[in-house]
Design a protein around this motif. Structure first.
Motif, PDB file in Angstrom:
ATOM      1  N   TYR A 101       0.839  -1.207   0.000  1.00  0.00           N
ATOM      2  CA  TYR A 101       0.000   0.000   0.000  1.00  0.00           C
ATOM      3  C   TYR A 101       0.871   1.253   0.000  1.00  0.00           C
ATOM      4  CZ  TYR A 101      -4.276  -2.666   0.821  1.00  0.00           C
ATOM      5  OH  TYR A 101      -5.341  -3.515   0.672  1.00  0.00           O
ATOM      6  N   ASP A 102       0.288   2.339  -0.483  1.00  0.00           N
ATOM      7  CA  ASP A 102       1.053   3.598  -0.554  1.00  0.00           C
ATOM      8  C   ASP A 102       1.485   4.087   0.833  1.00  0.00           C
ATOM      9  OD1 ASP A 102       0.851   3.522  -3.264  1.00  0.00           O
ATOM     10  OD2 ASP A 102      -0.625   5.143  -3.445  1.00  0.00           O
ATOM     11  N   ASN A 103       0.828   3.601   1.891  1.00  0.00           N
ATOM     12  CA  ASN A 103       1.267   3.959   3.252  1.00  0.00           C
ATOM     13  C   ASN A 103       2.380   3.033   3.758  1.00  0.00           C
ATOM     14  OD1 ASN A 103      -0.085   1.587   3.789  1.00  0.00           O
ATOM     15  ND2 ASN A 103      -1.642   2.489   5.125  1.00  0.00           N
ATOM     16  N   TRP A 124       2.278  -0.359   3.991  1.00  0.00           N
ATOM     17  CA  TRP A 124       1.840  -1.651   4.528  1.00  0.00           C
ATOM     18  C   TRP A 124       1.953  -2.728   3.447  1.00  0.00           C
ATOM     19  CZ3 TRP A 124      -3.267  -0.509   7.743  1.00  0.00           C
ATOM     20  CH2 TRP A 124      -2.965   0.427   8.727  1.00  0.00           C
ATOM     21  N   GLY A 139       2.790  -3.112   8.612  1.00  0.00           N
ATOM     22  CA  GLY A 139       1.691  -2.215   8.954  1.00  0.00           C
ATOM     23  C   GLY A 139       1.185  -2.467  10.357  1.00  0.00           C
ATOM     24  N   VAL A 175      -8.997   3.286   6.584  1.00  0.00           N
ATOM     25  CA  VAL A 175      -7.695   3.322   5.896  1.00  0.00           C
ATOM     26  C   VAL A 175      -7.910   3.046   4.406  1.00  0.00           C
ATOM     27  CG1 VAL A 175      -5.336   2.415   5.827  1.00  0.00           C
ATOM     28  CG2 VAL A 175      -6.558   2.526   8.010  1.00  0.00           C
ATOM     29  N   GLU A 178      -6.450   3.212   0.707  1.00  0.00           N
ATOM     30  CA  GLU A 178      -5.123   3.358   0.087  1.00  0.00           C
ATOM     31  C   GLU A 178      -5.069   2.620  -1.249  1.00  0.00           C
ATOM     32  OE1 GLU A 178      -2.193   4.798   1.192  1.00  0.00           O
ATOM     33  OE2 GLU A 178      -3.033   5.483   3.112  1.00  0.00           O
TER      34      GLU A 178
END
Ligand SMILES: C=Cc1ccc(O)cc1
Length: 178
Positions: A20-22, A24, A43, A131, A133
């Protein structure tokens, strides 16, 4: 894997790893038309893994697939896969208790369903943590449907590399024992 996805049948049986862009890192398997397995490598709940989660899986349009499910923890998930673009969009709706006590969920959930159900009653649900994403798919494997070897052990450091570099599955997509 360079296949073009069009129908649901192309998608079912596929094993994915994505980030994911975060940041994770997740691993997810379309086990059959109503079941998913997954393993979480990075994550908020890294270390959690789940088999035989019932899910709704549909084709939205050619090559685009939507998967939704609700978990024993009370967490809800909606994934939109665009495998031809190596992309997906995921939205996770975490109950407040998972945000506050993620460690309770970091386990092989199948052995602890009662604990998840007790915890969702004992602790608070709201406000939920949303969340949403995009993610980039870094690995796709044609595991075939109902392959129990795909997600069959806890995540470990280096597992993603073992899979991506061909050390984890043999030519029949069976786990190589070590
Ligand atoms: C909470 C489970 C979950 C599984 C896969 C994914 O991409 C997002 C959430």
């Amino acid at each position: 894997m360079t296949k073009q996805f069009k129908e649901l049948e192309d998608f079912l049986g596929t094993h994915f790893i994505y980030t994911y862009d975060n940041g994770w890192n997740y691993e997810w398997y379309a086990k059959n038309d109503h079941t998913v397995d997954y393993r979480i490598h990075g994550g908020m709940v890294a270390g959690r893994w789940v088999r035989d989660q019932e899910a709704n899986i549909v084709k939205l349009t050619d090559g685009v697939f939507k998967i939704t499910w609700t978990e024993p923890t009370g967490t809800d998930v909606a994934l939109d896969f665009m495998p031809n673009e190596n992309k997906l969009h995921g939205t996770i709706f975490f109950p407040k208790w998972v945000e506050e006590h993620p460690e309770i969920t970091v386990t092989y959930q199948n052995d602890h369903i009662a604990l998840m159900e007790e915890s969702r009653e004992k602790y608070e649900t709201y406000p939920k943590l949303l969340v949403p994403e995009f993610a980039t798919i870094t690995y796709m494997g044609d595991a075939g449907q109902n392959n129990e070897d795909v997600i069959s052990q806890a995540p470990y450091e280096g597992m993603i590399e073992d899979i991506q570099e061909g050390r984890y599955f043999d030519e029949n997509y069976k786990k190589i024992n070590r």
